[in-house]
Scaffold this motif. Structure first.
Motif, PDB file in Angstrom:
ATOM      1  N   PRO A 157       0.800  -1.235   0.000  1.00 30.80           N
ATOM      2  CA  PRO A 157       0.000   0.000   0.000  1.00 30.80           C
ATOM      3  C   PRO A 157       0.829   1.280   0.000  1.00 30.80           C
ATOM      4  CG  PRO A 157      -0.712  -1.507   1.733  1.00 30.80           C
ATOM      5  CD  PRO A 157       0.543  -2.068   1.166  1.00 30.80           C
ATOM      6  N   ARG A 158       2.140   1.187   0.268  1.00 29.47           N
ATOM      7  CA  ARG A 158       2.976   2.387   0.241  1.00 29.47           C
ATOM      8  C   ARG A 158       3.517   2.682  -1.161  1.00 29.47           C
ATOM      9  NH1 ARG A 158       5.265   0.161   5.021  1.00 29.47           N
ATOM     10  NH2 ARG A 158       7.188  -0.324   3.903  1.00 29.47           N
ATOM     11  N   ARG A 159       3.372   1.740  -2.062  1.00 32.28           N
ATOM     12  CA  ARG A 159       3.915   1.920  -3.417  1.00 32.28           C
ATOM     13  C   ARG A 159       2.832   2.414  -4.365  1.00 32.28           C
ATOM     14  NH1 ARG A 159       4.651  -0.504  -8.290  1.00 32.28           N
ATOM     15  NH2 ARG A 159       3.356  -2.320  -7.764  1.00 32.28           N
ATOM     16  N   LYS A 160       3.171   3.443  -5.146  1.00 32.91           N
ATOM     17  CA  LYS A 160       2.233   3.959  -6.137  1.00 32.91           C
ATOM     18  C   LYS A 160       2.255   3.053  -7.367  1.00 32.91           C
ATOM     19  CE  LYS A 160       3.696   8.628  -4.835  1.00 32.91           C
ATOM     20  NZ  LYS A 160       4.402   9.833  -5.323  1.00 32.91           N
ATOM     21  N   ALA A 161       1.136   2.459  -7.692  1.00 30.89           N
ATOM     22  CA  ALA A 161       1.055   1.660  -8.921  1.00 30.89           C
ATOM     23  C   ALA A 161       1.070   2.596 -10.134  1.00 30.89           C
ATOM     24  CB  ALA A 161      -0.199   0.799  -8.917  1.00 30.89           C
ATOM     25  N   TYR A 162       0.204   3.597 -10.088  1.00 32.54           N
ATOM     26  CA  TYR A 162       0.188   4.632 -11.130  1.00 32.54           C
ATOM     27  C   TYR A 162      -0.695   5.770 -10.641  1.00 32.54           C
ATOM     28  CZ  TYR A 162      -4.406   2.737 -12.452  1.00 32.54           C
ATOM     29  OH  TYR A 162      -5.712   2.299 -12.435  1.00 32.54           O
ATOM     30  N   THR A 163      -0.695   6.861 -11.383  1.00 31.92           N
ATOM     31  CA  THR A 163      -1.514   8.031 -11.055  1.00 31.92           C
ATOM     32  C   THR A 163      -2.362   8.381 -12.265  1.00 31.92           C
ATOM     33  OG1 THR A 163       0.158   8.909  -9.541  1.00 31.92           O
ATOM     34  CG2 THR A 163      -1.488  10.453 -10.366  1.00 31.92           C
ATOM     35  N   ILE A 164      -3.613   8.717 -12.022  1.00 28.66           N
ATOM     36  CA  ILE A 164      -4.491   9.162 -13.108  1.00 28.66           C
ATOM     37  C   ILE A 164      -4.867  10.616 -12.889  1.00 28.66           C
ATOM     38  CG2 ILE A 164      -6.545   8.297 -11.884  1.00 28.66           C
ATOM     39  CD1 ILE A 164      -7.818   7.876 -14.692  1.00 28.66           C
ATOM     40  N   LYS A 165      -4.862  11.369 -13.984  1.00 31.20           N
ATOM     41  CA  LYS A 165      -5.375  12.735 -13.981  1.00 31.20           C
ATOM     42  C   LYS A 165      -6.387  12.842 -15.105  1.00 31.20           C
ATOM     43  CE  LYS A 165      -4.151  17.627 -14.455  1.00 31.20           C
ATOM     44  NZ  LYS A 165      -3.091  18.649 -14.496  1.00 31.20           N
ATOM     45  N   LYS A 166      -7.608  13.265 -14.782  1.00 28.03           N
ATOM     46  CA  LYS A 166      -8.682  13.343 -15.779  1.00 28.03           C
ATOM     47  C   LYS A 166      -9.385  14.684 -15.649  1.00 28.03           C
ATOM     48  CE  LYS A 166     -13.059  11.145 -17.163  1.00 28.03           C
ATOM     49  NZ  LYS A 166     -13.942  12.284 -16.829  1.00 28.03           N
ATOM     50  N   TRP A 167      -9.644  15.322 -16.781  1.00 26.81           N
ATOM     51  CA  TRP A 167     -10.320  16.605 -16.774  1.00 26.81           C
ATOM     52  C   TRP A 167     -11.121  16.771 -18.057  1.00 26.81           C
ATOM     53  CZ3 TRP A 167      -5.377  15.696 -18.135  1.00 26.81           C
ATOM     54  CH2 TRP A 167      -4.864  16.282 -19.302  1.00 26.81           C
ATOM     55  N   CYS A 168     -11.988  17.785 -18.081  1.00 30.40           N
ATOM     56  CA  CYS A 168     -12.821  18.075 -19.252  1.00 30.40           C
ATOM     57  C   CYS A 168     -12.251  19.283 -19.979  1.00 30.40           C
ATOM     58  CB  CYS A 168     -14.262  18.330 -18.822  1.00 30.40           C
ATOM     59  SG  CYS A 168     -15.412  18.570 -20.197  1.00 30.40           S
ATOM     60  N   GLU A 169     -12.182  19.169 -21.288  1.00 24.95           N
ATOM     61  CA  GLU A 169     -11.641  20.246 -22.108  1.00 24.95           C
ATOM     62  C   GLU A 169     -12.557  20.444 -23.314  1.00 24.95           C
ATOM     63  OE1 GLU A 169      -7.595  20.622 -24.615  1.00 24.95           O
ATOM     64  OE2 GLU A 169      -7.280  20.351 -22.449  1.00 24.95           O
ATOM     65  N   GLY A 170     -13.520  21.376 -23.174  1.00 22.25           N
ATOM     66  CA  GLY A 170     -14.478  21.596 -24.244  1.00 22.25           C
ATOM     67  C   GLY A 170     -15.363  20.378 -24.460  1.00 22.25           C
ATOM     68  N   LYS A 171     -15.364  19.853 -25.682  1.00 22.10           N
ATOM     69  CA  LYS A 171     -16.190  18.699 -26.035  1.00 22.10           C
ATOM     70  C   LYS A 171     -15.491  17.373 -25.754  1.00 22.10           C
ATOM     71  CE  LYS A 171     -18.496  21.265 -29.760  1.00 22.10           C
ATOM     72  NZ  LYS A 171     -18.801  21.287 -31.227  1.00 22.10           N
ATOM     73  N   TYR A 172     -14.319  17.438 -25.157  1.00 30.27           N
ATOM     74  CA  TYR A 172     -13.525  16.227 -24.954  1.00 30.27           C
ATOM     75  C   TYR A 172     -13.212  16.009 -23.483  1.00 30.27           C
ATOM     76  CZ  TYR A 172     -12.703  16.957 -29.949  1.00 30.27           C
ATOM     77  OH  TYR A 172     -12.862  17.172 -31.288  1.00 30.27           O
ATOM     78  N   HIS A 173     -13.033  14.760 -23.114  1.00 28.39           N
ATOM     79  CA  HIS A 173     -12.459  14.396 -21.822  1.00 28.39           C
ATOM     80  C   HIS A 173     -11.006  13.995 -22.063  1.00 28.39           C
ATOM     81  CE1 HIS A 173     -16.132  14.345 -19.334  1.00 28.39           C
ATOM     82  NE2 HIS A 173     -16.743  14.010 -20.467  1.00 28.39           N
ATOM     83  N   ARG A 174     -10.123  14.522 -21.254  1.00 24.15           N
ATOM     84  CA  ARG A 174      -8.702  14.190 -21.372  1.00 24.15           C
ATOM     85  C   ARG A 174      -8.271  13.388 -20.142  1.00 24.15           C
ATOM     86  NH1 ARG A 174      -8.414  15.937 -26.683  1.00 24.15           N
ATOM     87  NH2 ARG A 174      -8.420  18.229 -26.840  1.00 24.15           N
ATOM     88  N   ALA A 175      -7.244  12.599 -20.313  1.00 24.67           N
ATOM     89  CA  ALA A 175      -6.705  11.829 -19.192  1.00 24.67           C
ATOM     90  C   ALA A 175      -5.231  11.555 -19.425  1.00 24.67           C
ATOM     91  CB  ALA A 175      -7.463  10.515 -19.016  1.00 24.67           C
ATOM     92  N   GLU A 176      -4.497  11.477 -18.329  1.00 27.82           N
ATOM     93  CA  GLU A 176      -3.094  11.068 -18.367  1.00 27.82           C
ATOM     94  C   GLU A 176      -2.880   9.987 -17.322  1.00 27.82           C
ATOM     95  OE1 GLU A 176      -0.812  15.150 -19.861  1.00 27.82           O
ATOM     96  OE2 GLU A 176      -0.713  14.533 -17.744  1.00 27.82           O
ATOM     97  N   LEU A 177      -2.136   8.977 -17.684  1.00 31.70           N
ATOM     98  CA  LEU A 177      -1.702   7.942 -16.758  1.00 31.70           C
ATOM     99  C   LEU A 177      -0.206   8.111 -16.556  1.00 31.70           C
ATOM    100  CD1 LEU A 177      -3.615   4.768 -18.062  1.00 31.70           C
ATOM    101  CD2 LEU A 177      -4.275   6.332 -16.231  1.00 31.70           C
ATOM    102  N   LEU A 178       0.199   8.263 -15.314  1.00 30.06           N
ATOM    103  CA  LEU A 178       1.612   8.488 -14.999  1.00 30.06           C
ATOM    104  C   LEU A 178       2.171   7.256 -14.302  1.00 30.06           C
ATOM    105  CD1 LEU A 178      -0.147  11.359 -14.338  1.00 30.06           C
ATOM    106  CD2 LEU A 178       2.195  12.206 -14.313  1.00 30.06           C
ATOM    107  N   TYR A 179       3.196   6.672 -14.905  1.00 25.44           N
ATOM    108  CA  TYR A 179       3.853   5.479 -14.367  1.00 25.44           C
ATOM    109  C   TYR A 179       5.289   5.832 -13.975  1.00 25.44           C
ATOM    110  CZ  TYR A 179      -0.043   2.820 -16.434  1.00 25.44           C
ATOM    111  OH  TYR A 179      -1.282   2.338 -16.762  1.00 25.44           O
ATOM    112  N   ASP A 180       5.983   4.846 -13.423  1.00 30.00           N
ATOM    113  CA  ASP A 180       7.379   5.072 -13.024  1.00 30.00           C
ATOM    114  C   ASP A 180       8.296   5.270 -14.224  1.00 30.00           C
ATOM    115  OD1 ASP A 180       6.554   4.778 -10.448  1.00 30.00           O
ATOM    116  OD2 ASP A 180       7.356   2.767 -10.166  1.00 30.00           O
ATOM    117  N   ASP A 181       7.878   4.779 -15.407  1.00 27.47           N
ATOM    118  CA  ASP A 181       8.764   4.840 -16.575  1.00 27.47           C
ATOM    119  C   ASP A 181       8.148   5.525 -17.790  1.00 27.47           C
ATOM    120  OD1 ASP A 181       6.861   2.944 -17.090  1.00 27.47           O
ATOM    121  OD2 ASP A 181       8.246   1.393 -17.799  1.00 27.47           O
ATOM    122  N   ARG A 182       6.900   5.987 -17.661  1.00 31.77           N
ATOM    123  CA  ARG A 182       6.254   6.591 -18.835  1.00 31.77           C
ATOM    124  C   ARG A 182       5.028   7.396 -18.415  1.00 31.77           C
ATOM    125  NH1 ARG A 182       4.321   1.485 -18.249  1.00 31.77           N
ATOM    126  NH2 ARG A 182       2.113   1.066 -18.741  1.00 31.77           N
TER     127      ARG A 182
END
Length: 515
Positions: A157-182
């Protein structure tokens, strides 16, 4: 170094991570919205009758007393960073540059407040490169837990598997997945809600490079740092205040509803069974308030009352055997329960009662310290937790500048410190009893570097003298405060006396130093 590549192919695991992260954000969002509403004082009265609720809503009336934000602000106001330093001078220079570039003296208090408000807050740390690929600065900025969520590993539980960031931009939904290597960039089709895996497509960073949706890096960790009041996810500092705040909101709204009846009491007229002729009354005989141009309400006739108050006036009422008025509810019926709920809120949230009402009472410094015990412990826990996250963020930032294994120290302004007569007398008693002077001063709430600076070149006799002077000065200040409250001296006179005493002490210290 940051590079663009298309070598990593899309697989089911990435899409599963995306959909799981979206579901986690959606599940957590209502709690964060609720925490914000209580902090901002935007929670409506939930127990009011339909009629009263409509009347208040129609006229946009707000009588809320927002005490729920106090537990958040009380903690935030005690969270002050004293310094972020390193034993290495070159590293210190970089730390100062990072601090100034990101205006962290402004960013940090806001981050701590948001962490207290929501229970969670995220600090992004992203390197910015020049055309040659060299890092020229590191950007640090807050992100809301309503749009960002760290997903922790199930097996650790102390290790981050990944992080998600999601937001709305006009007519689109955007998202980013952040990993340790990409970092992976995703977008929906136009006007798609993004609830289904098929709604999501790769989102290239550059129009002419279809593979730029995927950004590989060699950081070995995610550039997101989680500030939280608990693990794995935090709880708002004012969570325990929700119930008492609901009660206060209802009591206050209902109390304000009775104010009209105190200013203009509701009246009644009794008639005899056989005498009910009221035909001589005019429509406005019992109307105290004429209608204004806009109309005052649904029951107003618009006529002035024919009953005039004044010397020599005669009121003639035919057909009635008696008149009277209904007494409005006493204010104590509402104010006493409000005070009870404020005290309950203080108890539940470990917040000293005087922070809700600074004029509540006047007590000794010792009683304040006893009351502050749970609150100070909470603040110190936040310093430990937030300090660890801030340390990780600066280590990550310094590594982007090529510092392989930076040493970073995060120091806080103490959550408490001795400032009253009793406190300094306690310090003096500890030193007299054999407690090392450095330890006694640190237990009084002062930082180690402060104590070391004070004690440099000071022997036990000098320390004893200084402690005695401080105790005496604090005692005098306390007694002058009581004298001012009693009107024996004015506040200006008390200030002049203290200033004179301080000046004498400074002159004495200079004379002793020169000798």
């Amino acid at each position: 170094m940051l590079a663009l590549t298309g070598e990593v192919a899309l697989d089911d695991e990435s899409l599963d991570d995306l959909m799981y992260g979206i579901d986690e954000l959606k599940t957590a969002r209502p709690d964060y919205d609720q925490a914000e509403a209580y902090y901002d004082g935007k929670v409506p009265e939930v127990f009011s009758s339909t009629r009263i609720r409509r009347a208040l809503a129609a006229r946009d009336i707000d009588f809320d007393l927002n005490f729920a934000k106090t537990p958040v602000n009380a903690v935030t106001n005690r969270l002050k960073i004293a310094s972020v330093t390193s034993p290495d001078d070159d590293v210190n220079t970089l730390i100062s540059k990072i601090w100034q570039d990101n205006q962290l003296n402004l960013e940090m208090p806001d981050l701590f407040r948001r962490a207290g408000e929501y229970g969670d807050a995220y600090l992004f740390v992203l390197p910015v490169e020049d055309e040659a690929g060299e890092v020229i600065r590191v950007d640090m900025f807050y992100n809301s837990p309503r749009t960002v969520r760290v997903i922790y590993s199930e097996d650790n539980p102390r290790r981050k598997a990944y992080t998600i960031k999601k937001w709305c931009e006009g007519k689109y939904h955007r998202a980013e997945l952040l990993y340790d290597d990409r970092i992976e960039r995703w977008t929906t089709r136009e006007n798609s809600d993004g609830d289904q895996p098929t709604d999501w497509l790769h989102w290239p960073a550059e129009d002419d490079d279809a593979e730029s949706w995927l950004i590989e890096h060699d950081w070995g960790e995610q550039p997101v740092f989680h500030f939280r009041t608990d693990r794995p996810y935090g709880v708002p500092e004012h969570y325990g205040a929700y119930g008492p705040q609901n009660a206060i909101t209802k009591l206050q709204a209902t109390h304000m509803g009775t104010v009209d009846y105190q200013g203009a009491p509701q009246r009644y007229a009794l008639t005899e069974t056989a005498t009910t002729d009221t035909s001589d009354l005019e429509p406005g005989d019992f109307d105290d308030f004429p209608a204004d141009d806009a109309g005052a309400g649904p029951t107003d006739s618009g006529d002035d009352s024919s009953l005039k108050a004044g010397p020599g006036e005669l009121w003639l009422l035919r057909g009635f055997k008696g008149v009277g008025q209904f007494d409005a509810a006493k204010p104590d019926v509402f104010l006493d329960p409000i005070q009870f709920n404020v005290r309950a809120m203080a108890q539940i949230t470990d917040t000293p009662l005087r922070m809700f009402d600074p004029q509540s009472n006047q007590r000794s410094g010792e009683s304040y310290r006893e009351e502050d015990g749970p609150f100070i412990s909470k603040v110190e826990n936040r310093q430990t937790s937030y300090g660890a996250s801030l340390h990780e963020a600066f280590v990550f930032a310094l590594r982007r500048f090529g510092i392989v294994d930076p040493v970073v120290n995060v120091d806080w302004v103490p959550a408490k410190s001795v400032t009253d007569a009793q406190g300094w007398q306690t310090v003096k008693a500890k030193i007299d009893a054999g407690v090392p002077r450095r330890q006694a001063l640190m237990e009084a709430g002062y930082r180690a570097e402060q104590v070391d600076a004070w004690l440099a070149g000071v022997d036990d006799a000098e320390l004893q003298r200084r402690t005695t002077i401080l105790a005496s000065l604090a005692d005098s200040a306390q007694k002058l405060g009581a004298a001012t409250a009693l009107g024996v001296v004015t506040s200006e006179q008390a200030q002049q006396l203290l200033n004179g005493a301080l000046s004498d002490m400074e002159l004495l210290a200079e004379a002793q130093a020169q000798a």
